[in-house]
Design a protein around this motif. Structure first.
Motif, PDB file in Angstrom:
ATOM      1  N   ILE A 198     -10.556  61.081  76.887  1.00 18.88           N
ATOM      2  CA  ILE A 198     -10.127  62.432  76.505  1.00 18.88           C
ATOM      3  C   ILE A 198     -10.683  62.736  75.124  1.00 18.88           C
ATOM      4  N   LEU A 199     -10.660  64.025  74.719  1.00 17.22           N
ATOM      5  CA  LEU A 199     -11.146  64.407  73.402  1.00 17.22           C
ATOM      6  C   LEU A 199     -10.212  63.871  72.318  1.00 17.22           C
ATOM      7  N   CYS A 200     -10.813  63.518  71.209  1.00 14.77           N
ATOM      8  CA  CYS A 200     -10.045  63.007  70.073  1.00 14.77           C
ATOM      9  C   CYS A 200      -9.237  64.143  69.448  1.00 14.77           C
ATOM     10  N   ASP A 201      -7.947  63.929  69.239  1.00 15.83           N
ATOM     11  CA  ASP A 201      -7.099  64.957  68.641  1.00 15.83           C
ATOM     12  C   ASP A 201      -7.384  65.138  67.152  1.00 15.83           C
ATOM     13  N   GLU A 202      -7.875  64.084  66.503  1.00 16.26           N
ATOM     14  CA  GLU A 202      -8.099  64.149  65.058  1.00 16.26           C
ATOM     15  C   GLU A 202      -9.285  65.034  64.705  1.00 16.26           C
ATOM     16  N   CYS A 203     -10.369  64.931  65.470  1.00  9.98           N
ATOM     17  CA  CYS A 203     -11.577  65.695  65.153  1.00  9.98           C
ATOM     18  C   CYS A 203     -11.928  66.714  66.227  1.00  9.98           C
ATOM     19  N   SER A 204     -11.113  66.829  67.263  1.00  8.79           N
ATOM     20  CA  SER A 204     -11.325  67.765  68.369  1.00  8.79           C
ATOM     21  C   SER A 204     -12.654  67.515  69.086  1.00  8.79           C
ATOM     22  N   GLY A 205     -13.093  66.253  69.083  1.00 10.52           N
ATOM     23  CA  GLY A 205     -14.297  65.887  69.812  1.00 10.52           C
ATOM     24  C   GLY A 205     -15.581  66.048  69.045  1.00 10.52           C
ATOM     25  N   SER A 206     -15.520  66.402  67.756  1.00  7.47           N
ATOM     26  CA  SER A 206     -16.746  66.582  66.968  1.00  7.47           C
ATOM     27  C   SER A 206     -17.198  65.294  66.294  1.00  7.47           C
ATOM     28  N   HIS A 207     -16.361  64.289  66.284  1.00  7.29           N
ATOM     29  CA  HIS A 207     -16.623  62.995  65.640  1.00  7.29           C
ATOM     30  C   HIS A 207     -16.765  63.122  64.120  1.00  7.29           C
ATOM     31  N   LYS A 208     -16.360  64.241  63.579  1.00  3.44           N
ATOM     32  CA  LYS A 208     -16.359  64.453  62.133  1.00  3.44           C
ATOM     33  C   LYS A 208     -15.094  65.224  61.737  1.00  3.44           C
ATOM     34  N   TYR A 209     -14.666  64.962  60.513  1.00  2.00           N
ATOM     35  CA  TYR A 209     -13.524  65.708  59.990  1.00  2.00           C
ATOM     36  C   TYR A 209     -13.778  66.005  58.514  1.00  2.00           C
ATOM     37  N   TYR A 210     -13.075  67.013  58.009  1.00  2.00           N
ATOM     38  CA  TYR A 210     -13.307  67.466  56.627  1.00  2.00           C
ATOM     39  C   TYR A 210     -12.106  67.132  55.762  1.00  2.00           C
ATOM     40  N   SER A 211     -12.409  66.622  54.574  1.00  2.00           N
ATOM     41  CA  SER A 211     -11.369  66.378  53.580  1.00  2.00           C
ATOM     42  C   SER A 211     -11.815  66.990  52.261  1.00  2.00           C
ATOM     43  N   GLU A 212     -10.852  67.475  51.460  1.00  3.15           N
ATOM     44  CA  GLU A 212     -11.193  68.124  50.197  1.00  3.15           C
ATOM     45  C   GLU A 212     -11.811  67.151  49.201  1.00  3.15           C
ATOM     46  N   LYS A 213     -11.451  65.897  49.261  1.00  2.00           N
ATOM     47  CA  LYS A 213     -11.977  64.917  48.300  1.00  2.00           C
ATOM     48  C   LYS A 213     -13.386  64.441  48.672  1.00  2.00           C
ATOM     49  N   GLY A 214     -13.614  64.146  49.940  1.00  2.00           N
ATOM     50  CA  GLY A 214     -14.899  63.560  50.333  1.00  2.00           C
ATOM     51  C   GLY A 214     -15.772  64.452  51.176  1.00  2.00           C
ATOM     52  N   GLY A 215     -15.299  65.653  51.528  1.00  2.00           N
ATOM     53  CA  GLY A 215     -16.085  66.533  52.371  1.00  2.00           C
ATOM     54  C   GLY A 215     -16.064  66.066  53.823  1.00  2.00           C
ATOM     55  N   PHE A 216     -17.168  66.240  54.538  1.00  2.00           N
ATOM     56  CA  PHE A 216     -17.247  65.839  55.948  1.00  2.00           C
ATOM     57  C   PHE A 216     -17.471  64.327  56.058  1.00  2.00           C
ATOM     58  N   ARG A 217     -16.708  63.739  56.914  1.00  2.00           N
ATOM     59  CA  ARG A 217     -16.825  62.302  57.174  1.00  2.00           C
ATOM     60  C   ARG A 217     -16.740  62.046  58.681  1.00  2.00           C
ATOM     61  N   SER A 218     -17.271  60.901  59.073  1.00  2.00           N
ATOM     62  CA  SER A 218     -17.200  60.527  60.485  1.00  2.00           C
ATOM     63  C   SER A 218     -15.793  60.081  60.832  1.00  2.00           C
ATOM     64  N   CYS A 219     -15.349  60.502  62.008  1.00  2.00           N
ATOM     65  CA  CYS A 219     -14.018  60.130  62.474  1.00  2.00           C
ATOM     66  C   CYS A 219     -14.017  58.666  62.893  1.00  2.00           C
ATOM     67  N   THR A 220     -13.027  57.955  62.445  1.00  2.00           N
ATOM     68  CA  THR A 220     -12.936  56.524  62.758  1.00  2.00           C
ATOM     69  C   THR A 220     -12.060  56.240  63.975  1.00  2.00           C
ATOM     70  N   LEU A 221     -11.475  57.276  64.559  1.00  2.49           N
ATOM     71  CA  LEU A 221     -10.572  57.076  65.696  1.00  2.49           C
ATOM     72  C   LEU A 221     -11.272  57.218  67.047  1.00  2.49           C
ATOM     73  N   CYS A 222     -12.459  57.796  67.080  1.00  3.93           N
ATOM     74  CA  CYS A 222     -13.139  58.045  68.350  1.00  3.93           C
ATOM     75  C   CYS A 222     -14.521  57.398  68.332  1.00  3.93           C
ATOM     76  N   ASN A 223     -15.186  57.453  69.481  1.00  4.20           N
ATOM     77  CA  ASN A 223     -16.533  56.899  69.563  1.00  4.20           C
ATOM     78  C   ASN A 223     -17.562  57.938  69.148  1.00  4.20           C
ATOM     79  N   GLU A 224     -18.850  57.625  69.358  1.00  3.79           N
ATOM     80  CA  GLU A 224     -19.916  58.513  68.908  1.00  3.79           C
ATOM     81  C   GLU A 224     -19.926  59.844  69.655  1.00  3.79           C
ATOM     82  N   ASN A 225     -19.233  59.917  70.775  1.00  2.51           N
ATOM     83  CA  ASN A 225     -19.160  61.154  71.555  1.00  2.51           C
ATOM     84  C   ASN A 225     -17.901  61.960  71.269  1.00  2.51           C
ATOM     85  N   GLY A 226     -17.107  61.507  70.311  1.00  3.62           N
ATOM     86  CA  GLY A 226     -15.871  62.212  69.988  1.00  3.62           C
ATOM     87  C   GLY A 226     -14.777  62.006  71.023  1.00  3.62           C
TER      88      GLY A 226
END
Length: 238
Positions: A198-226
């Motif tokens: 199923i799609l990752c809830d943390e990144c909505s399947g994009s395999h990336k997420y945004y944080s104010e401190k570090g900007g865009f980072r790769s999601c560590t909860l899902c695989n390369e396909n999100g």
């Protein structure tokens, strides 16, 4: 008066011929003696009295010993810890190689007919399964060794690929292997539709997420396909 000399005949003594003592024929002479009956008896008496093994018999014995020593030792049993109550199948759903796709489809169809719990691990959905399978089989990725699919584990023990599964199924042994395993729930999983992901809830399947401190980072909860494994129908990864 002259004395008459008696004619003496010279006697020629035939000296015995010297024995041929070449060291290269010593073993041949010994081998020929081994084939004669013990005690100087007739050839028929060799069946009644025990004799040394003949040349042919000893040759066969040596060949048997060499053949036994040259056979490789049986490989160690390959197992997956913690998978004693399920069937694990490593396969691919991609149609790039038609024969591989058909083999994977055939093995999954055979195993599903037994209505037992099956953990299907699709390498095309998560490349982490490739590293996982290589680690289990003891294959190094640096050697670029060819990894054929599918690979089946029943009760945690490695069974083989498509040929081994078909042979066990035709002989009736496959049913004995899956006996005692938990039964699978009928129907298709409503959460993933049978895809096991199923799609990752943390990144909505994009395999990336945004944080104010570090900007865009790769999601560590899902695989390369999100994607993450479906919690409803898939077992937790190793």
């Amino acid at each position: 008066m002259w004395l008459r000399r008696s004619k003496t005949r010279a006697r020629v003594h035939n000296a015995p011929a010297p024995k041929f003592a070449c060291s290269s024929f010593k073993d041949v002479h010994t081998l020929l003696l081994d084939d004669e009956p013990a005690g100087g008896g007739s050839p028929g008496s060799s069946l009644e009295s025990p004799t040394k093994p003949s040349i042919c018999h000893r040759s066969r014995s040596v060949k048997t010993l060499i053949r036994t020593l040259s056979q490789p030792a049986p490989p160690e049993e390959i197992r997956i810890p913690g998978a004693e109550q399920t069937v694990v199948v490593y396969f691919t759903s991609l149609r790039i190689v038609r024969r591989t796709f058909e083999d994977c489809k055939a093995v999954r169809s055979i195993l599903r007919d037994f209505r037992v719990s099956i953990d299907e691990r699709d390498l095309s959905m998560d490349s982490g399964f490739m590293d996982e399978l290589r680690s289990i089989l003891g294959q190094s990725p640096e050697k670029n060794s060819k990894l054929t699919l599918p690979r089946v584990f029943i009760g945690g023990r490695y069974v083989g690929g498509v040929e081994e599964v078909r042979r066990l199924h035709e002989s009736g042994e496959l049913k004995k292997h899956v006996e005692g395993l938990p039964a699978s729930e009928p129907g298709t999983c409503g959460a993933c539709g049978g895809y096991r992901f199923i799609l990752c809830d943390e990144c909505s399947g994009s395999h990336k997420y945004y944080s104010e401190k570090g900007g865009f980072r790769s999601c560590t909860l899902c695989n390369e396909n999100g994607l993450v494994r479906c919690p409803s129908c898939s077992c937790a990864p190793l």
